[in-house]
Design an enzyme around this catalytic site. Structure first.
Site, PDB file in Angstrom:
ATOM      1  N   ARG A  19       5.585   1.992   2.012  1.00  0.00           N
ATOM      2  CA  ARG A  19       4.751   2.749   1.103  1.00  0.00           C
ATOM      3  C   ARG A  19       5.540   3.023  -0.155  1.00  0.00           C
ATOM      4  NH1 ARG A  19       1.304   1.873   3.759  1.00  0.00           N
ATOM      5  NH2 ARG A  19       0.076   3.130   5.057  1.00  0.00           N
ATOM      6  N   GLU A  53      -0.443   2.863  -6.688  1.00  0.00           N
ATOM      7  CA  GLU A  53      -1.146   2.017  -6.877  1.00  0.00           C
ATOM      8  C   GLU A  53      -2.511   2.575  -7.196  1.00  0.00           C
ATOM      9  OE1 GLU A  53      -1.293   0.162  -2.889  1.00  0.00           O
ATOM     10  OE2 GLU A  53       0.529   0.104  -2.688  1.00  0.00           O
ATOM     11  N   HIS A 104      -0.398  -5.519  -2.304  1.00  0.00           N
ATOM     12  CA  HIS A 104      -0.491  -4.612  -1.129  1.00  0.00           C
ATOM     13  C   HIS A 104      -1.197  -5.666  -0.064  1.00  0.00           C
ATOM     14  CE1 HIS A 104      -0.810  -0.366   0.750  1.00  0.00           C
ATOM     15  NE2 HIS A 104      -0.903  -1.183   1.839  1.00  0.00           N
TER      16      HIS A 104
END
Length: 323
Positions: free
Chosen positions: A241, A270, A288
């Site tokens: 994360r 993000e 990602h």
């Protein structure tokens, strides 16, 4: 009758098999666009829904939960669930599910890919060639770091951290780790691990790979002080994360050559990228994609759909989040 079927909101399109299974059992409302739904759209969409199938990019807070008085289940298409107010859901007797285990190997593959890419300067060299700047082989071009025999430090030895360890053994890496709960001596011997204190892992690692869940305790765990403890020749890898790393501190450390480089698949805000990261040549940045294999994404989708339908049909979810 069709109208008696449970009503479900899907916040973004999933692999087709999952859509087909949902449409066979529920009255489905789906985000028609390949983008993140706005908060206002989610609030409007959940009003009369029995089920919600959402993504990690959707913030399902107490306001969203309060807007859905009929909601029985929230199926999160992700391993993590920090995007959902679990306590608020449980107060409303809403079941929350996630998709654990299925993406372990795919994520570990990507983490090790970043180790290889950062250490051997793969992206930088490829971009140099594509730009037309390569004039032929040279003995000093893009000298990188050997992966074989290097020390891999892992912060967070869960399923993915363990899977990365197994890959590291194929490269004869020396693996040291820190985890909140230490493995048994037998497990450490089987995996070829050495347990160290957190700061000692930072000191020792040539490559430091983060594999932690995100929570208040792990927010900015890798901060300026932690980065200062790393080797100047070390690389930082993050596929867990984004907010576990203080990215502003990371940019400063990279610009000032406090560490050699970084490989990031996740980011603090993000899809916003922290200013300064994009201009650095010693950073590999990916959008990602740790779980982005066709097989894994399909398995994740079916797992989320199956748990959602199980609850709506009066059964029990296999992957219920119980915290």
């Amino acid at each position: 009758m069709a109208n008696s079927r449970p009503k479900v909101l899907l916040t973004r399109r999933l692999p087709e098999h999952a859509i087909e299974k949902l449409e066979a059992h529920v009255e489905l409302e789906m985000n028609p666009d390949d983008r993140i739904m706005t908060k206002a759209e989610i609030l409007e969409g959940v009003k009369n829904k029995d089920g919600l199938l959402c993504l990690l990019t959707d913030k399902i807070d107490k306001e969203v939960i309060a807007a859905a008085p009929d909601l029985k289940v929230i199926a999160n298409y992700a391993v993590g669930f920090n995007n959902i107010d679990i306590a608020a859901a449980h107060r409303k007797n809403i079941v929350v599910t996630n998709t654990p285990d299925v993406l372990t190997d795919t994520s570990a593959d990507l983490a090790f890919t970043l180790i290889l890419m950062t250490g051997r300067r793969v992206l930088e060299a490829g971009n140099y060639l594509r730009a037309g700047d390569w004039k032929g082989w040279g003995p000093l071009q893009f000298l990188g770091t050997d992966i074989s025999g290097a020390t891999l430090g892992i912060i967070g030895m869960g399923r993915i951290g363990t899977a990365v360890t197994k890959r590291a053994r194929g490269f004869d890496m020396d693996v040291v780790y820190w985890n909140r709960t230490r493995f048994s001596v037998r497990e450490e011997k089987q995996l070829g691990l050495k347990y160290l204190k957190f700061n000692d892992v930072l000191h020792r690692a040539d490559f430091l790979s983060i594999h932690l869940a995100y929570n208040e305790e792990t927010h900015h765990l890798i901060d300026e002080a932690a980065l200062q403890k790393m080797k100047q020749s070390a690389f930082l890898i993050n596929t867990s994360r984004g907010a576990i790393i203080d990215e502003a501190a990371l940019v400063a450390a990279l610009k000032n050559n406090k560490i050699a480089g970084a490989g990031l698949d996740v980011f603090e805000e993000e899809p916003i990228i922290t200013p300064g990261l994009l201009s650095l040549k010693n950073v590999v940045l990916l959008p990602h994609i740790a779980s982005a294999s066709t097989n894994t994404r399909e398995k994740m989708a079916m797992m989320a759909v199956d748990d959602l339908l199980a609850v709506l049909q009066g059964g029990k979810a296999v992957n219920e989040v119980l915290i």
